[in-house]
Design an enzyme around this catalytic site. Structure first.
Site, PDB file in Angstrom:
ATOM      1  N   ASP A 110      17.633 -72.239  18.329  1.00  0.00           N
ATOM      2  CA  ASP A 110      16.962 -71.369  18.545  1.00  0.00           C
ATOM      3  C   ASP A 110      17.483 -69.878  18.793  1.00  0.00           C
ATOM      4  O   ASP A 110      17.991 -69.810  19.845  1.00  0.00           O
ATOM      5  CB  ASP A 110      15.464 -71.408  19.106  1.00  0.00           C
ATOM      6  CG  ASP A 110      14.869 -70.137  17.793  1.00  0.00           C
ATOM      7  OD1 ASP A 110      15.120 -68.881  18.317  1.00  0.00           O
ATOM      8  OD2 ASP A 110      13.398 -70.936  17.872  1.00  0.00           O
TER       9      ASP A 110
ATOM     10  N   ASN B  83      16.401 -58.130  13.915  1.00  0.00           N
ATOM     11  CA  ASN B  83      16.053 -57.390  12.217  1.00  0.00           C
ATOM     12  C   ASN B  83      15.028 -56.467  12.375  1.00  0.00           C
ATOM     13  O   ASN B  83      15.329 -55.797  11.204  1.00  0.00           O
ATOM     14  CB  ASN B  83      14.985 -59.004  11.948  1.00  0.00           C
ATOM     15  CG  ASN B  83      15.853 -60.079  11.025  1.00  0.00           C
ATOM     16  OD1 ASN B  83      17.068 -59.716  10.840  1.00  0.00           O
ATOM     17  ND2 ASN B  83      15.827 -60.752  10.740  1.00  0.00           N
TER      18      ASN B  83
ATOM     19  N   ASP C 212      20.889 -61.445   9.553  1.00  0.00           N
ATOM     20  CA  ASP C 212      22.250 -62.219   7.843  1.00  0.00           C
ATOM     21  C   ASP C 212      23.313 -62.010   8.786  1.00  0.00           C
ATOM     22  O   ASP C 212      23.928 -64.146   8.563  1.00  0.00           O
ATOM     23  CB  ASP C 212      22.267 -61.472   6.590  1.00  0.00           C
ATOM     24  CG  ASP C 212      21.121 -61.448   5.743  1.00  0.00           C
ATOM     25  OD1 ASP C 212      20.050 -62.462   6.279  1.00  0.00           O
ATOM     26  OD2 ASP C 212      20.674 -61.357   4.640  1.00  0.00           O
TER      27      ASP C 212
ATOM     28  N   ASP D  80      15.854 -68.949  11.769  1.00  0.00           N
ATOM     29  CA  ASP D  80      16.826 -68.996  12.606  1.00  0.00           C
ATOM     30  C   ASP D  80      17.135 -69.966  14.170  1.00  0.00           C
ATOM     31  O   ASP D  80      17.292 -70.130  14.434  1.00  0.00           O
ATOM     32  CB  ASP D  80      16.573 -67.658  14.203  1.00  0.00           C
ATOM     33  CG  ASP D  80      15.688 -67.820  14.748  1.00  0.00           C
ATOM     34  OD1 ASP D  80      14.228 -68.239  14.422  1.00  0.00           O
ATOM     35  OD2 ASP D  80      15.357 -66.883  15.927  1.00  0.00           O
TER      36      ASP D  80
END
Length: 196
Positions: free
Chosen positions: A80, A88, A97, A123
Site C-alpha cells: 500500500d 493526490n 497517476d 494504491d
C-alpha cells in the site's frame, strides 16, 4: 441482455471489417494481434500495465493447486502506498497517476519474471512469489524498499508491505486475510513491513 448482445455484435463486426480490409494473407497475424489486445484488456491494468485483480486471483488459484498437488511453496505480498491521498490532494491526480506508474516500474525492475505483479486496486498492489519460502520473503521486501529510497520528482514514495507464505490447510481466503493482516500491522506499527 439485449444491449450487451448488441455490443458483442458491434465488436465482432469491427473485427471482421478489420480483417476484411487486410486480406486473407494477414488474417492469422491480425487474429493474433486482436487476441493479444483482448487478453491485455482483460488481464492488464491500463494505467500501470501490471496484471489486474482478475488475473491475480486466477494465478493465485493455480499456485494453490500447485501447492496442494506438488508441495510448491509460494509467498504473497500486499503493498500500500503510504499517504497516497495526500499526494493526490497536494499535487493532483495526474501526479498520483505518475506515482502509481513509478511504483509499478520499481516492482517490475526488482522482481523476477516468474513473480506475478498486480495492481490490486487504488494504491494497493499484490505480488505472488512462486517457489519462495517464508525465509526468502524478507530479502525481496528489502530490495523493493531499497529501490524506493530515491525520490521521484522530489516526492518520496513510501510503502507498507504485509507478507506471508502458504501453509497447510490454507485456502485462498485465509491466505489473503493473513497477508492483509500483516499489511494492517505494518501500517499500524508504522514499520515498513510485517511478515505473518
Amino acid at each position: 441482455m439485449q444491449k450487451q448482445e448488441g455490443i458483442y455484435v458491434q465488436f465482432l463486426n469491427k473485427i471482421c471489417n478489420k480483417i476484411g480490409k487486410t486480406g486473407i494473407k494477414n488474417i492469422e497475424q491480425q487474429y493474433a494481434t486482436i487476441l493479444d489486445n483482448l487478453i491485455n484488456m482483460t488481464y492488464k491494468d491500463h494505467l500501470t500495465k501490471l496484471f489486474n485483480r482478475r488475473y491475480f486471483e486466477e494465478e493465485l488459484e493455480k499456485e494453490m493447486h500447485r501447492f496442494e498437488r506438488y508441495g510448491y511453496i509460494f509467498s504473497l505480498c500486499m503493498m500500500d502506498i503510504n499517504g497516497f491521498k495526500q499526494i493526490n490532494d497536494t499535487h493532483g491526480h495526474l501526479k498520483g497517476d505518475e506515482i502509481l506508474k513509478d511504483f509499478a516500474d520499481i516492482l517490475r525492475k526488482n522482481s523476477r519474471t516468474s513473480d506475478i505483479l498486480c495492481r490490486w486496486g487504488g494504491d494497493e498492489f499484490a505480488v505472488i512469489l512462486p517457489h519462495t519460502t517464508f525465509s526468502k520473503i524478507e530479502p525481496y521486501i528489502k530490495k523493493i524498499l531499497s529501490a524506493l529510497k530515491t525520490p521521484e520528482d522530489g516526492i518520496l514514495i513510501n510503502t507498507a508491505i504485509g507478507a506471508t507464505s502458504i501453509r497447510l490447510n490454507d485456502d485462498k481466503d485465509s491466505l489473503l486475510k493473513r497477508a492483509d493482516e500483516a499489511l494492517y500491522k505494518a501500517k499500524k506499527d508504522e514499520s515498513l513491513f510485517y511478515i505473518l
